[in-house]
Design a protein around this motif. Sequence first.
Motif, PDB file in Angstrom:
ATOM      1  N   LEU A 196       0.929  -1.229   0.134  1.00  0.00           N
ATOM      2  CA  LEU A 196      -0.008   0.177   0.012  1.00  0.00           C
ATOM      3  C   LEU A 196       0.901   1.174   0.086  1.00  0.00           C
ATOM      4  CD1 LEU A 196      -2.762   1.526   0.075  1.00  0.00           C
ATOM      5  CD2 LEU A 196      -2.451   1.088   2.670  1.00  0.00           C
ATOM      6  N   GLU A 197       0.809   2.222  -0.984  1.00  0.00           N
ATOM      7  CA  GLU A 197       1.389   3.456  -1.205  1.00  0.00           C
ATOM      8  C   GLU A 197       0.372   4.573  -1.041  1.00  0.00           C
ATOM      9  OE1 GLU A 197       4.583   5.831  -4.007  1.00  0.00           O
ATOM     10  OE2 GLU A 197       4.306   3.524  -4.081  1.00  0.00           O
ATOM     11  N   LEU A 198       0.803   5.580  -0.221  1.00  0.00           N
ATOM     12  CA  LEU A 198      -0.260   6.851  -0.045  1.00  0.00           C
ATOM     13  C   LEU A 198       0.570   7.827  -0.198  1.00  0.00           C
ATOM     14  CD1 LEU A 198      -2.637   5.274   2.704  1.00  0.00           C
ATOM     15  CD2 LEU A 198      -3.112   5.236   0.377  1.00  0.00           C
ATOM     16  N   ASN A 199       0.338   8.768  -1.078  1.00  0.00           N
ATOM     17  CA  ASN A 199       0.957  10.088  -1.301  1.00  0.00           C
ATOM     18  C   ASN A 199       0.078  11.231  -0.951  1.00  0.00           C
ATOM     19  OD1 ASN A 199       3.223   8.661  -2.510  1.00  0.00           O
ATOM     20  ND2 ASN A 199       2.436   8.477  -4.126  1.00  0.00           N
ATOM     21  N   ARG A 200       0.812  12.231  -0.433  1.00  0.00           N
ATOM     22  CA  ARG A 200       0.026  13.679   0.054  1.00  0.00           C
ATOM     23  C   ARG A 200      -0.959  13.350   0.961  1.00  0.00           C
ATOM     24  NH1 ARG A 200       0.942  17.741  -3.807  1.00  0.00           N
ATOM     25  NH2 ARG A 200       2.761  17.047  -5.245  1.00  0.00           N
ATOM     26  N   VAL A 201      -0.494  12.517   1.946  1.00  0.00           N
ATOM     27  CA  VAL A 201      -1.423  12.316   3.246  1.00  0.00           C
ATOM     28  C   VAL A 201      -1.192  13.490   4.073  1.00  0.00           C
ATOM     29  CG1 VAL A 201      -1.875  11.067   5.222  1.00  0.00           C
ATOM     30  CG2 VAL A 201      -1.192   9.963   3.014  1.00  0.00           C
ATOM     31  N   ASP A 202      -2.380  14.335   4.490  1.00  0.00           N
ATOM     32  CA  ASP A 202      -2.229  15.464   5.486  1.00  0.00           C
ATOM     33  C   ASP A 202      -2.675  14.968   6.590  1.00  0.00           C
ATOM     34  OD1 ASP A 202      -2.479  17.873   6.607  1.00  0.00           O
ATOM     35  OD2 ASP A 202      -4.155  18.510   5.387  1.00  0.00           O
ATOM     36  N   PHE A 203      -1.499  15.037   7.685  1.00  0.00           N
ATOM     37  CA  PHE A 203      -1.638  14.422   9.004  1.00  0.00           C
ATOM     38  C   PHE A 203      -2.246  15.288   9.909  1.00  0.00           C
ATOM     39  CE2 PHE A 203       1.293  11.117   7.519  1.00  0.00           C
ATOM     40  CZ  PHE A 203       0.887  10.088   8.176  1.00  0.00           C
ATOM     41  N   GLN A 204      -2.617  16.526   9.432  1.00  0.00           N
ATOM     42  CA  GLN A 204      -3.308  17.426  10.127  1.00  0.00           C
ATOM     43  C   GLN A 204      -5.082  17.410   9.680  1.00  0.00           C
ATOM     44  OE1 GLN A 204      -1.638  21.556  10.123  1.00  0.00           O
ATOM     45  NE2 GLN A 204      -0.329  20.732  11.822  1.00  0.00           N
ATOM     46  N   ASN A 205      -5.150  16.629   8.885  1.00  0.00           N
ATOM     47  CA  ASN A 205      -6.682  16.278   8.649  1.00  0.00           C
ATOM     48  C   ASN A 205      -6.948  14.857   8.957  1.00  0.00           C
ATOM     49  OD1 ASN A 205      -8.912  15.551   7.179  1.00  0.00           O
ATOM     50  ND2 ASN A 205      -8.505  17.009   5.387  1.00  0.00           N
ATOM     51  N   SER A 206      -7.783  15.164  10.392  1.00  0.00           N
ATOM     52  CA  SER A 206      -8.039  13.722  10.926  1.00  0.00           C
ATOM     53  C   SER A 206      -8.708  12.762  10.046  1.00  0.00           C
ATOM     54  CB  SER A 206      -8.585  13.900  12.342  1.00  0.00           C
ATOM     55  OG  SER A 206      -9.580  14.834  12.255  1.00  0.00           O
ATOM     56  N   ILE A 207     -10.020  13.243   9.338  1.00  0.00           N
ATOM     57  CA  ILE A 207     -10.584  12.399   8.443  1.00  0.00           C
ATOM     58  C   ILE A 207      -9.801  11.683   7.530  1.00  0.00           C
ATOM     59  CG2 ILE A 207     -12.654  12.657   6.984  1.00  0.00           C
ATOM     60  CD1 ILE A 207     -13.394  15.309   7.804  1.00  0.00           C
ATOM     61  N   MET A 208      -8.640  12.399   6.853  1.00  0.00           N
ATOM     62  CA  MET A 208      -8.003  11.716   6.024  1.00  0.00           C
ATOM     63  C   MET A 208      -7.274  10.449   6.634  1.00  0.00           C
ATOM     64  SD  MET A 208      -4.866  13.280   3.193  1.00  0.00           S
ATOM     65  CE  MET A 208      -6.262  14.281   2.556  1.00  0.00           C
ATOM     66  N   VAL A 209      -6.471  10.795   7.960  1.00  0.00           N
ATOM     67  CA  VAL A 209      -5.834   9.961   8.680  1.00  0.00           C
ATOM     68  C   VAL A 209      -6.509   8.790   9.105  1.00  0.00           C
ATOM     69  CG1 VAL A 209      -4.349   9.630  10.529  1.00  0.00           C
ATOM     70  CG2 VAL A 209      -4.268  11.930   9.383  1.00  0.00           C
ATOM     71  N   SER A 210      -7.908   9.167   9.330  1.00  0.00           N
ATOM     72  CA  SER A 210      -8.841   7.874   9.890  1.00  0.00           C
ATOM     73  C   SER A 210      -9.234   6.939   8.813  1.00  0.00           C
ATOM     74  CB  SER A 210     -10.409   8.408  10.424  1.00  0.00           C
ATOM     75  OG  SER A 210     -10.053   9.211  11.509  1.00  0.00           O
TER      76      SER A 210
END
Length: 416
Positions: free
Chosen positions: A287-301
């Motif tokens: 699994l490769e994920l690019n441009r993950v915003d770790f200050q966006n908790s919905i995206m991190v969830s």
Amino acid sequence: MELVQETIKESKLPSPEDDIISTMPENVITNILHCLPIRDAVRTGILSRDWRFKWTKLTQLVFDYNFFNDPLDIRLEYYFSKVIPKLLLHLNAAITKFVLFIEDHEFFPIFYEYVNDINIWVMFLSRKGIKEFTLISRQPRLKLHSHIFSCHGLTHLKLDNCSVCPMPSFIGFPNLLSLDLSSVVFGSYTYGEFISRCPLLESLKIDFDTTYEIKRSEIAKLENLKVLSLRLCNLDNMTKITRSGFFQLMRFFPKLQELCLCFKNCKFLEDEINIDAIALLPCLKTLELNRVDFQNSIMVSCVVELICSSPNLKTLNITAASSTQNPPESLEVNYSRMVQLKLHTVFLACVKGLESEICFIKFLLAYSPYLKKMIINTFSTRLFGGDGDRGAIIFTTKLLKLHRTSPVSEIDFKWY
């Protein structure tokens, strides 16, 4: 002296029967030649009379950086006008693999003089049973002739920085298993229309900076898909996506073994999601994920739930977004669904030392009993708001204090 002379008399030149290499089956000799660079394969013609034309049975041609990087400093246009056409002319067997990689910037001013030659080669290959075709042109964009669409036997197609226009009679590539498109411009066709004409696809990789759109219904037809790489925002124009919408999409790909998603230009929205609605990816190993915003908790969830929904995941590769947007304070990442993972390798890039990143790493270490190595790659000046080496030391210290379930796991820090 007599002993020496006797030894000399007994020694004989090897007989033709002792020439094991030349008496090998032709397919074995051809396979050996395929392991050599083309230049060396052709040079085997000077070995002996029997080997003079062995190279003409080559079925795979790779014209890459190593081919054009001649120590004699021969100009690139000489290869295009003389060397490659003569090679193609002398080959007797079907050409099943062709790779052309144009990267030399000095060649670009006269590039358009040889575009027609390249298209003639494509026409020639379309009659030679080509199965694997790769064309990479760094600059400028190459306008590829429609002859490529008459190669119905293609199983692997890779195009980079090309412009193509399928013929009106184009019915598709019925045997295509692998499709890799980067910065490719179609004529009247859309990406989705082109992909839907490749029903047996097992690997699909698409990368393009400008606007294009693939409909979910078109990509859902690829029932055999095992490898998928694309920008999420280009799928049904999903610039705004909910958690339930994200996992509804994942349900189309139960056979995926490798998944690469880019979250660029994607805005994740909060909604209620039933745990039973979360797609299960039992075959996913990478699994490769690019441009993950770790200050966006919905995206991190969504990232956490995707990892937890992949029970056989072995390799995780995440690149954090270079810029972040602060989410509403009331939202927090829910790690309650975290389960025991089978991760072996984790690679994290562009880390900034955020508390959300440390928390994410904490749970990965705590629930990965088989983890062997975690590699963290970042610029030290970005850590903790640009605190330089001091920020790197603080971040490293925090991570080394985290509990690791795996007794053999290593954390490898790479600062730049």
